[in-house]
Design a protein around this motif. Structure first.
Motif, mmCIF file in Angstrom:
data_model
loop_
_atom_site.group_PDB
_atom_site.id
_atom_site.type_symbol
_atom_site.label_atom_id
_atom_site.label_comp_id
_atom_site.label_asym_id
_atom_site.label_seq_id
_atom_site.Cartn_x
_atom_site.Cartn_y
_atom_site.Cartn_z
ATOM 1 N N PHE A 118 0.825 -1.218 0.000
ATOM 2 C CA PHE A 118 0.000 0.000 0.000
ATOM 3 C C PHE A 118 0.856 1.264 0.000
ATOM 4 O O PHE A 118 0.450 2.288 -0.562
ATOM 5 C CB PHE A 118 -0.918 0.005 1.232
ATOM 6 C CG PHE A 118 -2.071 -0.938 1.120
ATOM 7 C CD1 PHE A 118 -3.152 -0.631 0.304
ATOM 8 C CD2 PHE A 118 -2.066 -2.137 1.801
ATOM 9 C CE1 PHE A 118 -4.232 -1.504 0.197
ATOM 10 C CE2 PHE A 118 -3.135 -3.010 1.704
ATOM 11 C CZ PHE A 118 -4.217 -2.704 0.892
ATOM 12 N N ASP A 119 1.990 1.204 0.634
ATOM 13 C CA ASP A 119 2.892 2.357 0.686
ATOM 14 C C ASP A 119 2.215 3.559 1.362
ATOM 15 O O ASP A 119 2.410 4.704 0.961
ATOM 16 C CB ASP A 119 3.382 2.723 -0.722
ATOM 17 C CG ASP A 119 4.612 3.618 -0.672
ATOM 18 O OD1 ASP A 119 5.314 3.599 0.362
ATOM 19 O OD2 ASP A 119 4.874 4.336 -1.652
ATOM 20 N N TYR A 120 1.373 3.289 2.383
ATOM 21 C CA TYR A 120 0.771 4.345 3.192
ATOM 22 C C TYR A 120 1.413 4.342 4.579
ATOM 23 O O TYR A 120 2.002 3.341 5.009
ATOM 24 C CB TYR A 120 -0.740 4.136 3.346
ATOM 25 C CG TYR A 120 -1.507 4.229 2.046
ATOM 26 C CD1 TYR A 120 -1.173 5.185 1.083
ATOM 27 C CD2 TYR A 120 -2.587 3.386 1.795
ATOM 28 C CE1 TYR A 120 -1.891 5.277 -0.102
ATOM 29 C CE2 TYR A 120 -3.307 3.473 0.606
ATOM 30 C CZ TYR A 120 -2.939 4.414 -0.334
ATOM 31 O OH TYR A 120 -3.646 4.498 -1.509
ATOM 32 N N THR A 121 1.204 5.448 5.296
ATOM 33 C CA THR A 121 1.709 5.535 6.661
ATOM 34 C C THR A 121 0.933 4.566 7.546
ATOM 35 O O THR A 121 -0.302 4.568 7.570
ATOM 36 C CB THR A 121 1.558 6.959 7.207
ATOM 37 O OG1 THR A 121 2.275 7.857 6.360
ATOM 38 C CG2 THR A 121 2.109 7.043 8.630
ATOM 39 N N VAL A 122 1.662 3.708 8.261
ATOM 40 C CA VAL A 122 1.016 2.746 9.151
ATOM 41 C C VAL A 122 0.746 3.441 10.485
ATOM 42 O O VAL A 122 1.675 3.822 11.200
ATOM 43 C CB VAL A 122 1.910 1.508 9.351
ATOM 44 C CG1 VAL A 122 1.248 0.526 10.324
ATOM 45 C CG2 VAL A 122 2.185 0.824 8.014
ATOM 46 N N LEU A 123 -0.550 3.598 10.772
ATOM 47 C CA LEU A 123 -0.943 4.271 12.005
ATOM 48 C C LEU A 123 -1.120 3.297 13.151
ATOM 49 O O LEU A 123 -1.100 3.707 14.321
ATOM 50 C CB LEU A 123 -2.246 5.057 11.782
ATOM 51 C CG LEU A 123 -2.172 6.144 10.698
ATOM 52 C CD1 LEU A 123 -3.532 6.832 10.569
ATOM 53 C CD2 LEU A 123 -1.096 7.159 11.030
ATOM 54 N N GLY A 124 -1.332 2.020 12.852
ATOM 55 C CA GLY A 124 -1.521 1.074 13.943
ATOM 56 C C GLY A 124 -1.467 -0.356 13.454
ATOM 57 O O GLY A 124 -1.895 -0.652 12.332
ATOM 58 N N ASN A 125 -0.922 -1.245 14.316
ATOM 59 C CA ASN A 125 -0.908 -2.689 14.073
ATOM 60 C C ASN A 125 -1.726 -3.341 15.184
ATOM 61 O O ASN A 125 -1.355 -3.298 16.354
ATOM 62 C CB ASN A 125 0.522 -3.227 14.090
ATOM 63 C CG ASN A 125 1.348 -2.690 12.938
ATOM 64 O OD1 ASN A 125 0.829 -2.488 11.841
ATOM 65 N ND2 ASN A 125 2.636 -2.462 13.173
ATOM 66 N N ILE A 126 -2.841 -3.941 14.788
ATOM 67 C CA ILE A 126 -3.765 -4.523 15.756
ATOM 68 C C ILE A 126 -3.568 -6.031 15.767
ATOM 69 O O ILE A 126 -3.801 -6.697 14.739
ATOM 70 C CB ILE A 126 -5.222 -4.183 15.418
ATOM 71 C CG1 ILE A 126 -5.370 -2.674 15.126
ATOM 72 C CG2 ILE A 126 -6.136 -4.634 16.536
ATOM 73 C CD1 ILE A 126 -4.963 -1.786 16.268
ATOM 74 N N PRO A 127 -3.128 -6.632 16.888
ATOM 75 C CA PRO A 127 -2.960 -8.091 16.938
ATOM 76 C C PRO A 127 -4.298 -8.799 16.792
ATOM 77 O O PRO A 127 -5.372 -8.236 17.030
ATOM 78 C CB PRO A 127 -2.345 -8.324 18.323
ATOM 79 C CG PRO A 127 -1.777 -7.006 18.732
ATOM 80 C CD PRO A 127 -2.662 -5.975 18.119
ATOM 81 N N LEU A 128 -4.203 -10.087 16.403
ATOM 82 C CA LEU A 128 -5.399 -10.901 16.192
ATOM 83 C C LEU A 128 -6.023 -11.253 17.531
ATOM 84 O O LEU A 128 -5.342 -11.634 18.484
ATOM 85 C CB LEU A 128 -5.033 -12.176 15.437
ATOM 86 C CG LEU A 128 -6.186 -13.157 15.179
ATOM 87 C CD1 LEU A 128 -7.205 -12.548 14.217
ATOM 88 C CD2 LEU A 128 -5.642 -14.469 14.633
ATOM 89 N N LEU A 129 -7.389 -11.148 17.592
ATOM 90 C CA LEU A 129 -8.129 -11.574 18.771
ATOM 91 C C LEU A 129 -8.335 -13.080 18.691
ATOM 92 O O LEU A 129 -8.875 -13.595 17.713
ATOM 93 C CB LEU A 129 -9.493 -10.862 18.833
ATOM 94 C CG LEU A 129 -9.428 -9.341 19.037
ATOM 95 C CD1 LEU A 129 -10.836 -8.760 18.950
ATOM 96 C CD2 LEU A 129 -8.819 -9.021 20.376
ATOM 97 N N LYS A 130 -7.905 -13.783 19.733
ATOM 98 C CA LYS A 130 -7.978 -15.244 19.688
ATOM 99 C C LYS A 130 -9.316 -15.787 20.154
ATOM 100 O O LYS A 130 -9.716 -16.884 19.765
ATOM 101 C CB LYS A 130 -6.865 -15.836 20.557
ATOM 102 C CG LYS A 130 -5.467 -15.504 20.052
ATOM 103 C CD LYS A 130 -4.419 -16.150 20.918
ATOM 104 C CE LYS A 130 -3.026 -15.842 20.387
ATOM 105 N NZ LYS A 130 -1.972 -16.473 21.224
ATOM 106 N N ASP A 131 -10.027 -15.062 21.019
ATOM 107 C CA ASP A 131 -11.263 -15.584 21.616
ATOM 108 C C ASP A 131 -12.452 -14.708 21.270
ATOM 109 O O ASP A 131 -13.159 -14.191 22.140
ATOM 110 C CB ASP A 131 -11.135 -15.675 23.140
ATOM 111 C CG ASP A 131 -10.000 -16.599 23.539
ATOM 112 O OD1 ASP A 131 -9.836 -17.626 22.849
ATOM 113 O OD2 ASP A 131 -9.297 -16.288 24.518
ATOM 114 N N ALA A 132 -12.676 -14.466 19.961
ATOM 115 C CA ALA A 132 -13.803 -13.636 19.542
ATOM 116 C C ALA A 132 -15.118 -14.390 19.727
ATOM 117 O O ALA A 132 -15.215 -15.567 19.428
ATOM 118 C CB ALA A 132 -13.632 -13.241 18.080
#
Length: 744
Positions: free
Chosen positions: A470-484
């Motif tokens: 994407f070549d965009y500014t990364v504003l956040g990395n959200i980890p995967l929720l394991k127990d949705a």
């Protein structure tokens, strides 16, 4: 565009392979297990195979023809070209159809169906190769019967030896016939050359031409010395002769004549008679008259005696000219001078003849010297031809003798140096080796399968790939929720996002959302981002989850936040917040209702505007003037307005809303979105001229990331279950309210 498969990048390391195997462990394990099990089955079910071996030594043999004498002889192992190998040629002869067929027939070899063994099947079990750097051929044969393997090798070597002997005999017989034809012809040629050489020597007077040439050179020097000497003597003789002639007044011929007449008794007797008659006549004239008979008789006698004297003189000097009487009888002094003149003339003439003879001999010697090189050349050619013929004749006789011996002997140019023995141990299957190969090959194919599936999988798998794509500014990395949690509505199994910022405020995931709101707040110092659209490339990337939790994070800071569910095709915010969806954005836009009536407060800082009733075509509503006015009112009433819009691959709603807001926040999820969809979304945003605030990477799996230390440290620091949860009673009460509203 960067490559989508991390294993093909130049900086790939071993960890990337482990991550790929972790993602593809099921097919990789299946392939590995299948290969290993099949290898084990094939190994343990295979019958033991025995291999017997024998060795042959190939050697050169004596010559059969003149050509064979030069190249190694009959049955020799010389190559015809620099690239061919004689030993390999013999190996191919062993593998030839006639010899193999003899062995098959002699041993009555059969296949599994009790049919005579085919040559091609025989060759598959047979191996003939040259032992490196030797003239030894190793012959091996594989069979399930150890005795049969040894018998085949021994029989095959015996058949090859017999064939070799027969071939050599045939070659010897052919060479003998040829030589027997050549011997008489070469003998006749040698005889003719001998005759030609003898005639040449006789014709040209040659005895020893080389010696003659040496002598001729020596004689040439002597000629010059002798000629000078003879010329000196000749000059003296000529001077002496000239002096005597001048003194006598005679020519050399006259001197010789006088000398001859003086020495002739007949002439001298006739001269004496004539002189006596002259004396008597003179006395008679003194007494008698001229006419006296006595005088006349004496005169007649004088005439007669003169005639006799003339005849005698002419007989001696062979001339008809009368000679003076003074020449017929000389005095002692004159006679001495005359004798000296004659001797001088004889000496002069002898010297002149010697000089002439010497000149002729010298000329002949020079002529001979001139033709000696030509004679030598011709003689050398004749002698060379004779030597060649003689050598050929002798070699033919020698070869004929040898070929006769070779034709009658039973020795070839091959011998057995190691007969085949019955093997005690099988050569296959090699169980440990086969299992090791199966293990290695299974692992290799399993890894190859994982890499192949990875190559065929076009999905974006890591944060690094998403960022590069994407070549965009990364504003956040959200980890995967394991127990949705999950809930079922209208027969659809859809994940209901966790509000982790509310339910687990001290978890690492909650902190990820707080970092997102912080990055969003400080995105631009000169322009405050207040109203923005949240969208994704494809469905199920978690944009609604990001909207809900980001709104909670903003609300924690005391901001007035409004969440608008603009995804009228497939709304989800009412499920996230467990709110009724009977009245929402579509109702406000279509029925011109007051938006305050549609707002559902979640708490003091957060309000929710659900999608409302699904319209037939949401695009006109989204792209209406009323929507723009509505957003402007929201801008005045709230600190932050978050708009949950449909994915870019589904509808153009996000692009329309982006023009009315401060920008677009793009959510992507590694492992779900593929490179094609991601690139299409990026192209759509660029074509529409949207202001992309940045990129939120959702559902990050730390194990799949090459640099995942942060996620593990965050989990250890915060703990995933450290925050308090919403009470079950509160959840049940909300669900009851929602159901009641929907029923109404």
């Amino acid at each position: 565009m960067p490559m989508s498969n991390e294993y093909s990048h130049e900086s790939i390391d071993v960890r990337n392979y482990f991550r790929i195997l972790r993602r593809r462990w099921i097919p990789a394990t299946a392939v590995f297990g299948s290969v290993f099990v099949l290898t084990a089955l094939a190994t343990f079910l295979q019958k033991p195979v025995y291999e017997a071996e024998g060795k042959l030594l190939l050697k050169k043999q004596g010559g059969a023809t003149i050509a064979d004498l030069e190249i190694g002889g009959l049955g020799g192992l010389e190559a015809l070209s620099s690239k061919s190998s004689p030993v390999q040629t013999e190996a191919e002869i062993i593998r030839s159809e006639p010899i193999l067929r003899q062995t098959i027939t002699a041993l009555k070899l059969v296949d599994d169906e009790d049919q005579p063994l085919e040559t091609k099947d025989f060759i598959e079990a047979l191996t003939v190769f040259n032992v490196r750097d030797t003239d030894v051929l190793k012959v091996t044969y594989k069979s399930i019967d150890p005795k049969e393997s040894a018998d085949v090798v021994n029989r095959l070597m015996d058949d090859y030896l017999k064939n070799n002997i027969e071939t050599n005999r045939a070659e010897a017989a052919s060479a003998r016939v040829f030589i027997e034809k050549q011997v008489p012809e070469v003998a006749a040629k040698l005889k003719n050359l001998d005759l030609s050489l003898r005639r040449f020597k006789e014709t040209n007077g040659i005895i020893a031409l080389e010696e003659e040439a040496k002598v001729s050179v020596e004689v040439e020097g002597n000629f010059y010395q002798e000629a000078a000497k003879m010329q000196s003597l000749l000059i003296n003789a000529r001077a002496k002769s000239r002096a005597l002639r001048n003194k006598l007044g005679l020519t050399p011929q006259q001197g010789e004549d006088i000398n001859a007449l003086s020495q002739s008794t007949v002439v001298q007797q006739a001269l004496a008679d004539y002189q006596e008659n002259e004396r008597e006549l003179a006395e008679a004239l003194k007494v008698f008259q001229p006419t006296h008979p006595t005088v006349l008789d004496l005169k007649e006698k004088r005439i007669a005696l003169k005639g006799v004297l003339g005849e005698q003189t002419s007989q001696i000097i062979e001339t008809k000219q009368p000679q003076p009487l003074r020449n017929l009888q000389a005095g002692e002094s004159r006679q001495s001078l005359t004798d000296a003149l004659v001797e001088a003339e004889v000496e002069r003439l002898g010297l002149e003849k010697q000089v002439l003879s010497l000149a002729q001999t010298q000329a002949e010697n020079k002529r001979r010297q001139g033709i000696i090189p030509k004679l030598e050349q011709q003689l050398i050619a004749l002698e060379r031809d004779r030597i060649v013929a003689q050598t050929t004749y002798e070699e033919l006789l020698k070869a004929l003798q040898q070929i006769t011996i070779s034709e009658n002997q039973n020795i070839g140019n091959v011998r057995v140096i190691a007969a085949a023995l019955e093997p005690k141990e099988p050569v296959s299957p090699r169980k440990a080796f086969n299992l090791a190969v199966g293990f290695f090959l299974g692992g290799l194919l399993g890894l190859g399968t994982a890499l192949l599936l990875e190559a065929l999988d076009t999905s974006v798998k890591t944060v690094q790939e998403a960022t590069g794509l994407f070549d965009y500014t990364v504003l956040g990395n959200i980890p995967l929720l394991k127990d949705a949690e999950k809930m079922t509505r209208k027969g659809l199994d859809r994940p209901t996002p966790d509000l982790v910022v509310r339910d687990s405020p001290r978890s690492s995931v909650s902190e990820s959302y707080r970092m997102l709101q912080a990055n969003l707040k400080f995105l631009s110092s000169d322009h405050h981002v207040q109203v923005f659209v949240v969208t994704s490339s494809i469905p199920k990337e978690g944009k609604s989850t990001v909207v809900a939790n980001l709104a909670l994070a903003l609300g924690e800071l005391g901001h007035r936040v409004l969440v608008i569910d603009a995804d009228m095709r497939r709304p989800s915010q009412h499920q996230v917040w467990e709110l009724p969806n009977a009245l929402g954005l579509s109702n406000v836009l279509v029925e011109q209702k007051d938006w305050h009536e549609a707002i559902r407060p979640e708490d003091d800082q957060l309000d929710i505007l659900t999608a409302g009733v699904t319209p037939p075509n949401p695009v006109p509503l989204i792209d209406s003037h009323h929507m723009a006015v509505l957003l402007e009112e929201f801008h005045q009433a709230y600190d932050y307005v978050l708009i949950d819009s449909p994915p870019l691959a589904v509808a153009a709603d996000a692009l329309l809303l982006g023009k009315m807001t401060d920008g677009v926040l793009l959510v992507t999820r590694p492992g779900l979105v593929d490179t094609g969809s991601a690139q299409s979304a990026k192209d759509a945003l660029e074509r529409a001229g949207q202001k992309v605030l940045g990129l939120v990477i959702n559902g990050v799996i730390p194990e799949n990331e090459p640099d995942s230390y942060y996620y593990y440290y965050a989990q250890d620091y915060y703990g995933e279950n450290s925050g308090g949860k919403q009470s079950k009673a509160k959840k049940k009460k909300k669900k009851a309210d929602v159901n009641a509203v929907e029923r109404s």
